[in-house]
Design an enzyme around this catalytic site. Structure first.
Site, PDB file in Angstrom:
ATOM      1  N   LYS A   9     -54.006  86.836 -70.512  1.00  0.00           N
ATOM      2  CA  LYS A   9     -53.255  86.214 -69.868  1.00  0.00           C
ATOM      3  C   LYS A   9     -52.134  84.766 -70.824  1.00  0.00           C
ATOM      4  O   LYS A   9     -53.178  84.974 -71.845  1.00  0.00           O
ATOM      5  CB  LYS A   9     -54.108  85.597 -68.763  1.00  0.00           C
ATOM      6  CG  LYS A   9     -54.934  84.238 -68.641  1.00  0.00           C
ATOM      7  CD  LYS A   9     -55.141  83.298 -69.037  1.00  0.00           C
ATOM      8  CE  LYS A   9     -56.942  82.316 -69.759  1.00  0.00           C
ATOM      9  NZ  LYS A   9     -56.591  81.200 -70.974  1.00  0.00           N
ATOM     10  N   ASP A 150     -61.308  82.238 -64.905  1.00  0.00           N
ATOM     11  CA  ASP A 150     -60.191  83.151 -65.190  1.00  0.00           C
ATOM     12  C   ASP A 150     -60.486  84.786 -64.397  1.00  0.00           C
ATOM     13  O   ASP A 150     -59.274  85.524 -65.039  1.00  0.00           O
ATOM     14  CB  ASP A 150     -60.413  82.919 -66.508  1.00  0.00           C
ATOM     15  CG  ASP A 150     -60.069  81.671 -67.088  1.00  0.00           C
ATOM     16  OD1 ASP A 150     -58.846  81.077 -66.276  1.00  0.00           O
ATOM     17  OD2 ASP A 150     -59.250  81.889 -68.619  1.00  0.00           O
TER      18      ASP A 150
HETATM   19  O1  C5P Z   1     -65.457  79.769 -66.054  1.00  0.00           O
HETATM   20  P1  C5P Z   1     -65.783  79.374 -67.314  1.00  0.00           P
HETATM   21  O2  C5P Z   1     -67.135  80.527 -67.260  1.00  0.00           O
HETATM   22  O3  C5P Z   1     -65.111  79.876 -68.170  1.00  0.00           O
HETATM   23  O4  C5P Z   1     -66.196  78.301 -67.290  1.00  0.00           O
HETATM   24  C1  C5P Z   1     -66.621  78.388 -68.706  1.00  0.00           C
HETATM   25  C2  C5P Z   1     -66.984  76.534 -68.679  1.00  0.00           C
HETATM   26  O5  C5P Z   1     -65.615  75.872 -69.402  1.00  0.00           O
HETATM   27  C3  C5P Z   1     -68.001  75.966 -68.097  1.00  0.00           C
HETATM   28  O6  C5P Z   1     -69.582  75.708 -67.945  1.00  0.00           O
HETATM   29  C4  C5P Z   1     -66.777  74.413 -67.730  1.00  0.00           C
HETATM   30  O7  C5P Z   1     -68.154  73.602 -68.688  1.00  0.00           O
HETATM   31  C5  C5P Z   1     -66.239  74.678 -68.673  1.00  0.00           C
HETATM   32  N1  C5P Z   1     -64.753  74.605 -67.831  1.00  0.00           N
HETATM   33  C6  C5P Z   1     -64.648  73.310 -66.776  1.00  0.00           C
HETATM   34  N2  C5P Z   1     -63.464  73.374 -66.141  1.00  0.00           N
HETATM   35  C7  C5P Z   1     -63.050  74.636 -65.551  1.00  0.00           C
HETATM   36  C8  C5P Z   1     -62.823  76.031 -65.930  1.00  0.00           C
HETATM   37  C9  C5P Z   1     -64.336  76.389 -66.737  1.00  0.00           C
HETATM   38  O8  C5P Z   1     -64.890  72.138 -66.892  1.00  0.00           O
HETATM   39  N3  C5P Z   1     -61.905  73.973 -65.122  1.00  0.00           N
END
Ligand code: C5P
Length: 301
Positions: A9, A150
């Protein structure tokens, strides 16, 4: 053997709000699927082998392949554990083979694509080998959020608005025009949490805009594109500025960081113009390839 493929993406728009008490940031994202896909195959493993993960790559520098964990920290392992637990089947010996084409830690949802492919593959596996009723795609999209913000979009694909952490999706009609992209990848990856931390220090961000409206033309899209994490990603990896400037020099209608970076995407109106720019950028020593918008999300092969 069960095979699934899942797309990369880009975020055409990525607006980010202030850090919340749950450690996440509210986002307002316009996601677009690209025709750059990971492939995953799932086979019953040899007795006693446990869950084995094998990774190979196509058109990616070795770092991208070597840095993928082969143990239970890989998202695909977590998906296997969760899907088997949900079906009340003891996790069995599995061989998982991943063919990577999406840059690792590049802001293009490569790890999320693997998780999405594994969700769809496991769903099929549990049905074929254990007669567990298949979950519908909508249920898989709901489950997907457990594995990362994602992952739901990686399952759904196409063009969609993502809110909350990016996982709450509303699907949009396909763009009414072609988009072609030069994807410039960096020698170094960026950790998503590190980019968000820097974003907090910079106290940046734009206000959220309505993303559900149709975009009339490629020029309008170029105008519309914005990424609130770009400044933070560029602070951590200043070479991003140069790559952006090179892409604009080579005719990109817009050059921007994808997601949390450091991958830089350049927008072109035709496959030929993207191809030519990619050749020139490669000659200048930047690792890059081309991709186009696509629709359909994760699917069994
Ligand atoms: O959801 P994902 O595992 O991809 O997110 C990784 C990290 O990125 C989270 O632990 C957080 O620190 C940050 N994040 C965030 N806000 C989001 C998505 C991710 O702060 N909307």
């Amino acid at each position: 053997m069960i095979r699934a493929s899942a797309p990369a993406k880009v975020n055409l728009v990525f607006q980010v709000g202030k850090l919340q008490s749950d450690g996440y940031h509210p986002v307002n994202s316009l996601y677009l699927e690209l025709d750059l896909r990971e492939e995953l195959s799932l086979t019953k493993g040899q007795a006693g082998s446990g869950v084995q993960i094998f990774v190979r790559g196509e058109n990616l520098p070795a770092r991208h392949i070597n840095s993928v964990p082969r143990d239970n920290t890989n998202l695909v392992y977590k998906v296997a554990e969760a899907m088997f637990a949900r079906a009340e089947v003891v996790l069995e010996d599995l061989e998982i083979d991943i063919l990577k084409r999406i840059p690792v830690a590049g802001g293009m949802a490569g790890g999320s694509a693997d998780a999405a492919a594994m969700l769809i593959a496991c769903n099929e596996y549990l049905h074929l080998y254990h007669q567990i009723p298949r979950l519908a795609k909508a249920e898989l999209i709901e489950l997907a959020a457990e594995f990362g913000s994602d992952v739901p979009f990686s399952v759904l694909g196409g063009l969609a608005v993502g809110t909350d952490r990016g996982q709450k999706l509303s699907a949009l009609d396909p763009l009414g025009f072609e988009t072609h992209w030069v994807i410039a990848i960096s020698n170094e990856g960026l950790s998503t949490p590190a980019v968000y931390d820097r974003f907090d220090e910079l106290a940046g961000g734009t206000s959220f805009t309505e993303l559900g409206q149709p975009i009339g033309s490629i020029a309008e899209l170029a105008e519309f594109m914005v990424n609130d994490l770009e400044e933070a990603a560029t602070y951590l990896l200043p070479a991003i500025s140069q790559t952006k400037a090179q892409l604009v020099e080579l005719g990109a209608l817009k050059a921007m960081v994808s997601g949390s970076g450091p991958t830089v995407i350049g927008l072109f109106a035709s496959r030929d113009s993207a191809d030519q720019a990619a050749q020139e950028l490669s000659s200048a020593g930047v690792t890059c390839f081309i991709a186009s918008a696509s629709y359909g999300g994760t699917r069994l092969l």
